[in-house]
Design a protein around this motif. Sequence first.
Motif, short mmCIF file in Angstrom:
data_model
loop_
_atom_site.label_atom_id
_atom_site.label_comp_id
_atom_site.label_asym_id
_atom_site.label_seq_id
_atom_site.Cartn_x
_atom_site.Cartn_y
_atom_site.Cartn_z
N MET A 125 16.37 -10.73 -32.23
CA MET A 125 16.98 -9.43 -32.46
C MET A 125 16.16 -8.31 -31.81
O MET A 125 16.72 -7.28 -31.40
N LEU A 126 14.85 -8.51 -31.70
CA LEU A 126 14.01 -7.54 -31.00
C LEU A 126 14.46 -7.41 -29.55
O LEU A 126 14.59 -6.30 -29.02
N ALA A 127 14.71 -8.56 -28.90
CA ALA A 127 15.04 -8.57 -27.48
C ALA A 127 16.44 -8.01 -27.20
O ALA A 127 16.62 -7.25 -26.24
N ILE A 128 17.43 -8.38 -28.00
CA ILE A 128 18.81 -8.00 -27.69
C ILE A 128 19.28 -6.75 -28.42
O ILE A 128 20.31 -6.19 -28.06
N GLY A 546 18.24 -1.33 -15.46
CA GLY A 546 18.64 -2.61 -14.90
C GLY A 546 19.83 -3.22 -15.62
O GLY A 546 20.28 -2.72 -16.66
N TYR A 547 20.33 -4.32 -15.06
CA TYR A 547 21.51 -4.98 -15.63
C TYR A 547 21.26 -5.51 -17.04
O TYR A 547 22.18 -5.59 -17.84
N PHE A 548 20.01 -5.89 -17.34
CA PHE A 548 19.73 -6.41 -18.69
C PHE A 548 20.07 -5.37 -19.74
O PHE A 548 20.70 -5.67 -20.75
N TRP A 549 19.66 -4.11 -19.49
CA TRP A 549 19.93 -3.05 -20.46
C TRP A 549 21.42 -2.81 -20.58
O TRP A 549 21.95 -2.65 -21.69
N LEU A 551 23.88 -4.91 -20.00
CA LEU A 551 24.52 -6.03 -20.71
C LEU A 551 24.30 -5.93 -22.21
O LEU A 551 25.21 -6.19 -23.00
N CYS A 552 23.08 -5.56 -22.61
CA CYS A 552 22.78 -5.43 -24.05
C CYS A 552 23.58 -4.30 -24.67
O CYS A 552 24.11 -4.43 -25.78
N TRP A 553 23.67 -3.16 -23.97
CA TRP A 553 24.38 -2.01 -24.51
C TRP A 553 25.89 -2.26 -24.62
O TRP A 553 26.51 -1.85 -25.59
N ARG A 554 26.46 -2.95 -23.64
CA ARG A 554 27.92 -3.08 -23.59
C ARG A 554 28.44 -4.34 -24.29
O ARG A 554 29.51 -4.32 -24.90
N PHE A 555 27.68 -5.44 -24.21
CA PHE A 555 28.20 -6.71 -24.71
C PHE A 555 27.32 -7.38 -25.77
O PHE A 555 27.76 -7.59 -26.90
N ILE A 556 26.09 -7.72 -25.39
CA ILE A 556 25.26 -8.60 -26.23
C ILE A 556 24.97 -7.98 -27.59
O ILE A 556 25.15 -8.61 -28.64
N GLY A 557 24.48 -6.71 -27.60
CA GLY A 557 24.14 -6.04 -28.85
C GLY A 557 25.33 -5.93 -29.79
O GLY A 557 25.25 -6.33 -30.96
#
Length: 663
Positions: A125-128, A546-549, A551-557
């Motif tokens: 949860m820290l990472a995503i 970057g794309y990681f951020w 992806l987390c903001w839009r989908f993963i989180g």
Amino acid sequence: MERPRRDKIEMGSLVEESESPDKLSPSGGEEHKSLQVPSAGPSYGSTLSIGPEAGPVASTANLLRIDLEKKISRHTGEERESWDSRAEFLLSLVGYAVGLGNVWRFPYLTQKNGGGAFLIPYAVMLAIEGIPLFYLELAIGQRLRKGSVGSWNQVSPYLQGLGLASAAVSFNVALYYNTIMAWCIIYLVQSFQSPLPWSECPMVQMTNSSIKEPECERSGPTTYFWYRQTLNIAPSIESVSLINWKLALSLLAAWIIVYLCMIKGIKSSGKVVYVTATFPYLVLIIFFFRGITLHGFERGLEHLFVPEWGKLFEPEVWLDAATQIFYSFGLAFGCLIALSSYNPIRNNFVREALIVTIADFFTSIFTACVVFSILGFKATMAYEDCLAQVENTTLENGTNTVCDFKTIISESGSGTGLAFIAFTEAINQFPVAPLWSVLFFLMLFTLGLDSMFGTLEGALTSINDMMLFPKLRKEILCGIVCLVSFLISLCFATSTGSYVFSLFDFFSANIPLLIIAFLEFLAMSYIYGLQRLCNDIELMIGSRPGYFWLLCWRFIGPIAMIVIFVASLVEIFSQGVSYEVWNSFKGYTEVVPWPWWCQVIAVLLILSSVLWIPVVAIVKYFRLIDWKEEVPAYFPEEELAEERQFQPHINSKLEHILFGFKD
């Protein structure tokens, strides 16, 4: 901290005058007056300046450049307070994030959820969720230049309730967090005596002799002091509630201290963090080295790091991990948005986000190591005593039938008092124990102050943003909030107060924070727009996320939060909710279900914050209240683009498909 100087020319007037360039001409007669260059006050993060050679007259663009670092209030035209330096802001973030959530809440949640089994979902949860949301909230505050209420109102008028929900959660959490500081005051005052009152059981005078207090003998002196001497705890929340005057006076002292530290806003709290953010690390390091020298410490660390794999399939563990991230980092409270709104426009907040979140994570693990090494010592001593009493009675496979170490370490300290019980046990092992006791509880108190600074700042900034009391001075408003908070928090200063405290801890923030964070992700991804957000971030710090951020903001989180939320509701409705009560006849806590009326209060606690979101949206949609329209805070987009030689970003095919970027 010196308040920034007020320039003779307001930002709003410059913007208006820029629409009519002729008015700025130095040769336009009396109507076209020369504009004096404002004196440049000290401001960290600034890279632009105009030297003496610029002369007394400057263009509108230059004047705007000089004033990029000023925070002009949209309501009064007065300058917004700002941090004196990046170090002050960073230490405030560290002090706010690294607080009671690490030393008090993280160890007891780890104990509650099976030791090492809790660390895995916590890291995930820290990472995503944790780092991406921390990054996002700092970006929101620095870009929109307002507190939580004002920021979300600027994203969309219908989202103003999101800021109010954050403020409501901040207020609820502040109520019971300050109770922990009151506990610290009791222990701190009791530390100025030798021997310490929790070092041995008190004696009870009988007819012909004195014996040790029976409850203390069953539970141990540190546990007895916590439950009986400090809390004077009742058998359950349904018992008759009696006022605990010692705790009530400590609570009053705690709120007075918080008020005195908050009275001038970041002008005072920004200086206090130089001590409060660094002192705890020194004390924790000392306790760590003492803990790992105790007999049996390795068994406590084994309990911490070796997971019970079955716990990973329990939704409650994941919900606790997710909400602990919120508590630990201060996410979704609105406080980070408020703190970063005082930043210079060019501050590279990404560095702060990574430094603070990683430091916070390792601080939590480090603190847990200290607590569990002490628990290992305490449980080992109890286990060896048990073996001696039962004379090693065993089964055929060699397993002890009475003394189970896993059970003993689970019962050796649990619940909200875990840190108090564990650390006082360690203090008893130190030479000159009163000195170490004073240092530790002073440290815990400073951690509480740091947490309260950020939590109350979120609530106060929201009140200021709404201009509910425009003529009320900040110190008076802060005093009123602290007074009301003290009166409400007296419900924690009773014999059943510990159970009311648990009720608040379990329900006032867990689900509301999950909902608020989920909506924050959606609002910035789909309403404000990731493309616009990326452009703003590039203007402020010079590089795009970057794309990681993304992806987390839009989908993963958001997906992770939906899964945790639904699974938690299923578990609550299928298994019910419970809490720990103190059994004085057995000397340890037991788990019992919450009574029905407590469950009703729990629902009201959740709704007290979450309901602001739909209610404000409905009120604004139907215009039921004549809400004053807010003016967006000034953001020098054109000047930053010119300064950084900003070139329009060419969107990739992936950005078109995944993130909805448009050319």
